[in-house]
Scaffold this active site. Structure first.
Site, PDB file in Angstrom:
ATOM      1  CG  ASP A   1     -32.542  10.060 -46.210  1.00 20.37           C
ATOM      2  OD1 ASP A   1     -31.520  10.789 -46.084  1.00 20.37           O
ATOM      3  OD2 ASP A   1     -32.477   8.860 -46.525  1.00 20.37           O
TER       4      ASP A   1
ATOM      5  CE  LYS B   1     -28.498  19.156 -53.310  1.00 18.26           C
ATOM      6  NZ  LYS B   1     -28.650  18.503 -52.017  1.00 18.26           N
TER       7      LYS B   1
ATOM      8  CB  THR C   1     -27.198   9.037 -44.965  1.00 18.34           C
ATOM      9  OG1 THR C   1     -27.370   7.940 -44.059  1.00 18.34           O
ATOM     10  CG2 THR C   1     -25.712   9.207 -45.259  1.00 18.34           C
ATOM     11  N   GLY C   2     -26.488  12.258 -44.878  1.00 21.64           N
ATOM     12  CA  GLY C   2     -26.070  13.366 -45.730  1.00 21.64           C
ATOM     13  C   GLY C   2     -26.053  14.690 -45.006  1.00 21.64           C
ATOM     14  CB  SER C   3     -24.568  17.912 -46.084  1.00 23.92           C
ATOM     15  OG  SER C   3     -25.262  18.080 -47.311  1.00 23.92           O
TER      16      SER C   3
ATOM     17  CE  LYS D   1     -32.952   8.912 -50.118  1.00 25.40           C
ATOM     18  NZ  LYS D   1     -32.026   9.859 -49.439  1.00 25.40           N
TER      19      LYS D   1
ATOM     20  N   GLY E   1     -26.067   9.941 -53.308  1.00 25.50           N
ATOM     21  CA  GLY E   1     -24.805  10.671 -53.360  1.00 25.50           C
ATOM     22  C   GLY E   1     -23.879  10.328 -52.210  1.00 25.50           C
TER      23      GLY E   1
ATOM     24  CD  GLU F   1     -29.951   7.378 -48.202  1.00 23.55           C
ATOM     25  OE1 GLU F   1     -29.319   8.269 -47.618  1.00 23.55           O
ATOM     26  OE2 GLU F   1     -30.052   7.307 -49.445  1.00 23.55           O
TER      27      GLU F   1
END
Length: 221
Positions: free
Chosen positions: A80, A120, A25-27, A93, A95, A102
């Protein structure tokens, strides 16, 4: 190429025919999933296991076959993102408020790949506020107990209300100065009764794919 796209597509190259694939999940994970969607369109056969409702929606739009979580016993590979990582492959993790799903999916994954841009990376975790998923019941007590661990803790809000996770829980963002021993902090947080799970992932990542800011890849294994 966008750094997130660079690392996302590099991770997608590890996906092979007939694998069960955890979809993050995420950008950054978005770009990996988009690439996997292209591979499926070209004839690759996989089964995906999404880590959030948002990822499930994206996967279905890309015609990626999904495996019901009730049928999952083992996942071949999961890709991920992370909000922060250190040189020992410890992660923060959550955010995107999907940390519980996850971590569950990571726990049954044979090869867990984390993709993240160079910004990061930290010497010691703590730059990013640690997300903790908590039950709505007695949330004030849980907040008090989290604060006692030495952080500034606050409920995550969006659009004037508390953020509700896919599991109908709440997110507390805990800002520590530093987290020098992530494994120990993970245990301390999860001993609080109102905590469902926290965003410290220790001893889970097999490979971190990052970039050097100049279009090159950095791999930490």
């Amino acid at each position: 190429m966008n750094p997130k796209q660079l690392v996302g597509e590099a991770a997608a190259a590890y996906v092979k025919d007939n694998m069960i694939v955890g979809l993050g999940t995420g950008s950054t994970a978005y770009f990996a999933i988009m690439k996997i969607g292209e591979m499926v369109k070209s004839g690759m056969k996989i089964q995906g296991v999404p880590t959030s409702k948002a990822t499930e929606k994206l996967a279905l739009e890309l015609n990626i076959s999904l495996l019901p979580i009730s049928d999952v016993k083992k996942i071949d590979i999961t890709i991920d993102g992370a909000d922060e990582f250190d040189g020992n492959k410890n992660l923060i993790k959550g955010g995107g408020a999907a940390l519980l799903r996850e971590k569950i999916i990571a726990s049954v994954t044979d090869f867990y790949i984390i993709i993240a841009d160079a910004a990061k990376k930290s010497d010691v975790l703590g730059s990013f506020a640690l997300p903790v998923e908590v039950t709505p019941f007695a949330k004030e007590i849980t907040l008090m107990q989290l604060t006692a661990l030495g952080c500034i803790a606050q409920f995550r809000e969006k659009d004037g209300g508390l953020v509700i996770t896919d599991n109908q829980n709440l997110i507390v963002d805990c800002k520590f100065d530093k987290i020098p021993n992530p494994a120990e902090m993970n245990m301390k947080i999860n001993q609080i009764p109102g905590v469902v799970e926290n965003g410290l992932f220790t001893g889970m990542a097999d490979l971190i794919i990052s970039e050097d800011g100049k279009g090159g890849l950095i791999k930490l294994d």
